[in-house]
Design a protein around this motif. Structure first.
Motif, mmCIF file in Angstrom:
data_model
loop_
_atom_site.group_PDB
_atom_site.id
_atom_site.type_symbol
_atom_site.label_atom_id
_atom_site.label_comp_id
_atom_site.label_asym_id
_atom_site.label_seq_id
_atom_site.Cartn_x
_atom_site.Cartn_y
_atom_site.Cartn_z
ATOM 1 N N PHE A 52 0.837 -1.209 0.000
ATOM 2 C CA PHE A 52 0.000 0.000 0.000
ATOM 3 C C PHE A 52 0.868 1.254 0.000
ATOM 4 O O PHE A 52 0.483 2.284 -0.564
ATOM 5 C CB PHE A 52 -0.940 0.005 1.205
ATOM 6 N N LEU A 53 2.038 1.188 0.628
ATOM 7 C CA LEU A 53 2.925 2.346 0.655
ATOM 8 C C LEU A 53 3.405 2.741 -0.733
ATOM 9 O O LEU A 53 3.833 3.886 -0.937
ATOM 10 C CB LEU A 53 4.119 2.080 1.573
ATOM 11 N N VAL A 54 3.322 1.829 -1.692
ATOM 12 C CA VAL A 54 3.625 2.192 -3.076
ATOM 13 C C VAL A 54 2.682 3.298 -3.526
ATOM 14 O O VAL A 54 3.093 4.274 -4.162
ATOM 15 C CB VAL A 54 3.518 0.958 -3.999
ATOM 16 N N ARG A 55 1.398 3.174 -3.187
ATOM 17 C CA ARG A 55 0.414 4.212 -3.521
ATOM 18 C C ARG A 55 0.740 5.504 -2.792
ATOM 19 O O ARG A 55 0.678 6.589 -3.384
ATOM 20 C CB ARG A 55 -0.990 3.725 -3.154
ATOM 21 N N VAL A 56 1.085 5.391 -1.517
ATOM 22 C CA VAL A 56 1.425 6.576 -0.724
ATOM 23 C C VAL A 56 2.623 7.299 -1.336
ATOM 24 O O VAL A 56 2.630 8.529 -1.457
ATOM 25 C CB VAL A 56 1.716 6.161 0.730
ATOM 26 N N ASP A 57 3.624 6.542 -1.738
ATOM 27 C CA ASP A 57 4.819 7.154 -2.320
ATOM 28 C C ASP A 57 4.541 7.807 -3.667
ATOM 29 O O ASP A 57 5.125 8.841 -4.005
ATOM 30 C CB ASP A 57 5.925 6.106 -2.460
ATOM 31 N N LEU A 58 3.662 7.210 -4.437
ATOM 32 C CA LEU A 58 3.313 7.802 -5.726
ATOM 33 C C LEU A 58 2.640 9.162 -5.541
ATOM 34 O O LEU A 58 2.734 10.038 -6.402
ATOM 35 C CB LEU A 58 2.395 6.868 -6.510
ATOM 36 N N GLN A 59 1.972 9.328 -4.401
ATOM 37 C CA GLN A 59 1.326 10.604 -4.083
ATOM 38 C C GLN A 59 2.274 11.566 -3.363
ATOM 39 O O GLN A 59 1.896 12.704 -3.072
ATOM 40 C CB GLN A 59 0.086 10.359 -3.214
ATOM 41 N N HIS A 60 3.490 11.083 -3.043
ATOM 42 C CA HIS A 60 4.483 11.880 -2.320
ATOM 43 C C HIS A 60 3.917 12.397 -0.996
ATOM 44 O O HIS A 60 4.098 13.564 -0.627
ATOM 45 C CB HIS A 60 4.994 13.043 -3.182
ATOM 46 N N GLN A 61 3.206 11.480 -0.288
ATOM 47 C CA GLN A 61 2.594 11.820 0.988
ATOM 48 C C GLN A 61 3.356 11.149 2.134
ATOM 49 O O GLN A 61 3.882 10.038 1.979
ATOM 50 C CB GLN A 61 1.138 11.339 1.025
ATOM 51 N N PRO A 62 3.409 11.788 3.299
ATOM 52 C CA PRO A 62 3.957 11.117 4.481
ATOM 53 C C PRO A 62 2.938 10.134 5.056
ATOM 54 O O PRO A 62 1.757 10.139 4.653
ATOM 55 C CB PRO A 62 4.226 12.266 5.451
#
Length: 204
Positions: free
Chosen positions: A146-156
């Motif tokens: 799921f952190l792949v999605r978070v990283d794509l959004q450049h979100q903490p």
């Protein structure tokens, strides 16, 4: 998105059951919250059901493809519960915790006070793996996918760990210690520490 799927209404019972069984031996949600009953699962099922149903409203509940691991993520800028869900939680807390309900409400306030208000971030609210699938890394694989999605959004991302056994796993996923707090004291019950953790956004 191959490593996880969004939960549907038909998944609620499974997600709640997985959370309840998993947290039955947790230092906070098991031993501190329900120090007396030998079987904490029924109480935890009623407690977590409110959180899971609230999470469905913002597509925050996810499962591993086979349903072995489950998680509840709160998106950036979204409250964990709306007014209706907060009312349900209040009613559920009174019923589930009984005389200890004021302690539970105090605990909720401590979680809220510890959570950063800015910058906006994803929050990993809950994570659990079915007991018969523990030890295989499925829970952390669900998080990392799921952190792949978070990283794509450049979100903490942010989380609260109620079990020190999980801290090293979260560190390997990029989370670092942010702070800590404790629940209110309960006579005759050990007071566990809750560790808050922060994962900075991926660089653009």
């Amino acid at each position: 998105m191959s490593g996880w799927r969004l939960a549907q209404t038909s998944d609620v019972d499974h997600v709640v059951a997985t959370l309840a069984v998993s947290f039955a031996d947790d230092p906070l949600w098991g031993e501190w919250a329900f120090p007396g009953p030998a079987d904490r699962v029924p109480a935890l099922s009623r407690h977590w059901a409110v959180f899971v149903r609230a999470g469905l409203k913002y597509d925050g509940v996810i499962l591993s493809p086979g349903g072995e691991a489950v998680a509840v993520w709160i998106p950036p800028g979204v409250p964990e519960m709306d007014a209706d869900d907060e009312a349900l939680l209040a009613s559920s807390t009174e019923s589930v915790f009984g005389a200890a309900a004021p302690l539970a409400f105090d605990l909720y306030d401590r979680f809220a006070q510890a959570r950063p208000t800015s910058p906006e971030h994803w929050c990993l609210s809950l994570l659990a793996t079915s007991p018969d699938h523990r030890g295989g890394g499925l829970g952390m694989r669900l998080v990392e996918d799921f952190l792949v999605r978070v990283d794509l959004q450049h979100q903490p991302a942010y989380l609260e760990s109620t079990n020190p056994a999980n801290l090293a796993r979260y560190r390997r996923a990029g989370f670092q210690r942010h702070g800590s707090f404790s629940p209110p004291d309960r006579p005759g019950v050990s007071t566990p520490a809750v560790t808050t953790m922060w994962r900075p956004p991926a660089k653009a």
